[in-house]
Design a protein around this motif. Structure first.
Motif, PDB file in Angstrom:
ATOM      1  N   LYS A   8      40.980  42.306  42.668  1.00 11.59           N
ATOM      2  CA  LYS A   8      39.951  41.262  42.656  1.00 11.59           C
ATOM      3  C   LYS A   8      38.920  41.538  41.573  1.00 11.59           C
ATOM      4  N   TYR A  36      40.216  40.678  38.232  1.00  6.96           N
ATOM      5  CA  TYR A  36      40.267  39.215  38.061  1.00  6.96           C
ATOM      6  C   TYR A  36      38.899  38.660  37.709  1.00  6.96           C
ATOM      7  N   TYR A  96      37.636  37.032  34.095  1.00  3.08           N
ATOM      8  CA  TYR A  96      36.982  35.722  33.982  1.00  3.08           C
ATOM      9  C   TYR A  96      35.703  35.833  33.158  1.00  3.08           C
ATOM     10  N   LYS A 132      45.019  34.920  33.329  1.00  4.98           N
ATOM     11  CA  LYS A 132      46.206  34.488  34.065  1.00  4.98           C
ATOM     12  C   LYS A 132      46.956  35.685  34.631  1.00  4.98           C
ATOM     13  N   LYS A 168      45.131  37.068  37.706  1.00  3.72           N
ATOM     14  CA  LYS A 168      45.350  36.205  38.875  1.00  3.72           C
ATOM     15  C   LYS A 168      46.759  36.391  39.421  1.00  3.72           C
ATOM     16  N   ARG A 169      47.715  36.523  38.517  1.00  3.10           N
ATOM     17  CA  ARG A 169      49.091  36.685  38.932  1.00  3.10           C
ATOM     18  C   ARG A 169      49.284  37.959  39.748  1.00  3.10           C
ATOM     19  N   GLN A 182      48.351  37.253  43.259  1.00  2.40           N
ATOM     20  CA  GLN A 182      49.381  36.430  43.899  1.00  2.40           C
ATOM     21  C   GLN A 182      50.593  37.277  44.289  1.00  2.40           C
ATOM     22  N   ILE A 208      41.750  34.049  46.713  1.00  3.54           N
ATOM     23  CA  ILE A 208      41.769  34.222  45.248  1.00  3.54           C
ATOM     24  C   ILE A 208      40.797  33.247  44.600  1.00  3.54           C
TER      25      ILE A 208
END
Length: 333
Positions: free
Chosen positions: A97, A100, A104, A117, A120-121, A124, A133
């Motif tokens: 987290k 991520y 950003y 990306k 984030k992947r 996931q 998320i």
């Protein structure tokens, strides 16, 4: 043609009586006609309800961590899809987290959508809930904990954690079983294999309910038990009201495709010296002719007439012991 004349004193009684009773009245002789009947054969087997394996879900996180709050805290409790099962702390997830959120922030200074990306992947792929998320960027701050939600409605059949417990990646925390559909597995003898392949209609009866479950959804497992010479047949039943549970004992009635047969009640046929006979009604009252017939069982109450009689022929349907005795006396066998 030889006829079996029922006891000479019957006629004498009929002649002397003021109100002449019939032979049927004197001996309560009942008759029945050979008729065409469209039906199917049926066989009974026994089986058990088991869970549909396609509806069994293991909750095995792809990361390790520590249990913070356990919501699904009882074995066999029912949970709905989307309900929280457990809230936990995972250093690996927290780090993902953080990466991520940092990605950003970095893209705000320098355009690097690929890095964002990728971060984030990773979340996931760890199996983190999509809403959790999204909240990382929406709230611009990190939640220390992560929540696992039920992927499907069902019963907790296995619970391997308690509050405060630690767990490793890939360790099974819960097993959820959805019972909207269940299987019934029944043993089929090898000799009945051809019969079962032709059967296309099945009824399942259980002691716990008066409801009769019908299905034509079957599967024969391609594996023979050499010790018992049996195969396993699987039926799929809808179970929206959850009245069926794994382990329940079931009676399975299999039926083949309906055909038209000539039939008689079994009470109208007598077996003697390895042969089968019926007593056909003669031209005059009280006359009955023993006729050899070829039969095979249709069910517990009915014979299929393979030969010896035609549709519409009338035969005696009771007192066959008396007919048999008189036929022997008159030498008609």
């Amino acid at each position: 043609m030889k006829k079996l004349l029922l006891l000479p004193f019957i006629l004498a009684t009929l002649l002397l009586a003021k109100e002449k009773p019939t032979v049927e009245q004197l001996f309560s002789v009942q008759t029945v006609k050979v008729k065409k009947e469209t039906t199917s054969h049926a066989k009974k087997n026994y089986g058990f309800v088991v869970a549909d394996q396609a509806r069994i879900y293991d909750i095995s996180p792809r990361f390790g961590g520590f249990i913070e709050k356990l919501y699904a805290d009882k074995i066999y409790m029912y949970v709905k899809k989307g309900e929280p099962l457990v809230t936990l702390y995972s250093p690996e997830v927290y780090k993902a987290k953080e990466d991520y959120l940092n990605s950003y922030r970095y893209t705000k200074v320098r355009d690097n959508k690929g890095m964002l990306k990728s971060a984030k992947r990773k979340l996931q792929l760890l199996g983190i809930n999509a809403r959790e998320i999204a909240n990382v960027l929406k709230k611009r701050r990190l939640s220390r904990t992560t929540t696992i939600y039920a992927p499907v409605s069902g019963y907790i059949f296995a619970k391997n954690i308690v509050n405060g417990a630690a767990f490793n990646a890939k360790e099974k925390l819960f097993e959820i079983v959805n019972l909207d559909s269940v299987w019934v597995e029944t043993k089929i003898f090898e000799d009945d294999l051809k019969w079962i392949k032709d059967a296309d209609d099945f009824e399942v009866h259980l002691k716990t309910t008066s409801k009769v479950y019908k299905t034509n959804n079957k599967l024969l497992y391609p594996n023979l038990d050499p010790k018992e010479a049996t195969l396993t047949m699987r039926l799929t039943l809808k179970n929206r009201d959850h009245s069926l549970f794994p382990g329940m004992y079931a009676n399975v009635i299999s039926k083949d495709k309906a055909k038209t047969y000539l039939t008689l009640p079994q009470s109208a046929v007598i077996r003697k010296n390895g042969k089968y006979y019926a007593f056909m009604v003669g031209e005059y009252e009280g006359e009955y002719e023993p006729v050899e017939v070829s039969v095979k069982p249709l069910n517990n109450q009915t014979y299929i007439i393979l030969g010896g009689l035609n549709a519409g022929d009338e035969v005696v349907n009771n007192s066959l012991f008396m007919m048999d005795s008189d036929a022997q006396i008159n030498g008609l066998y």
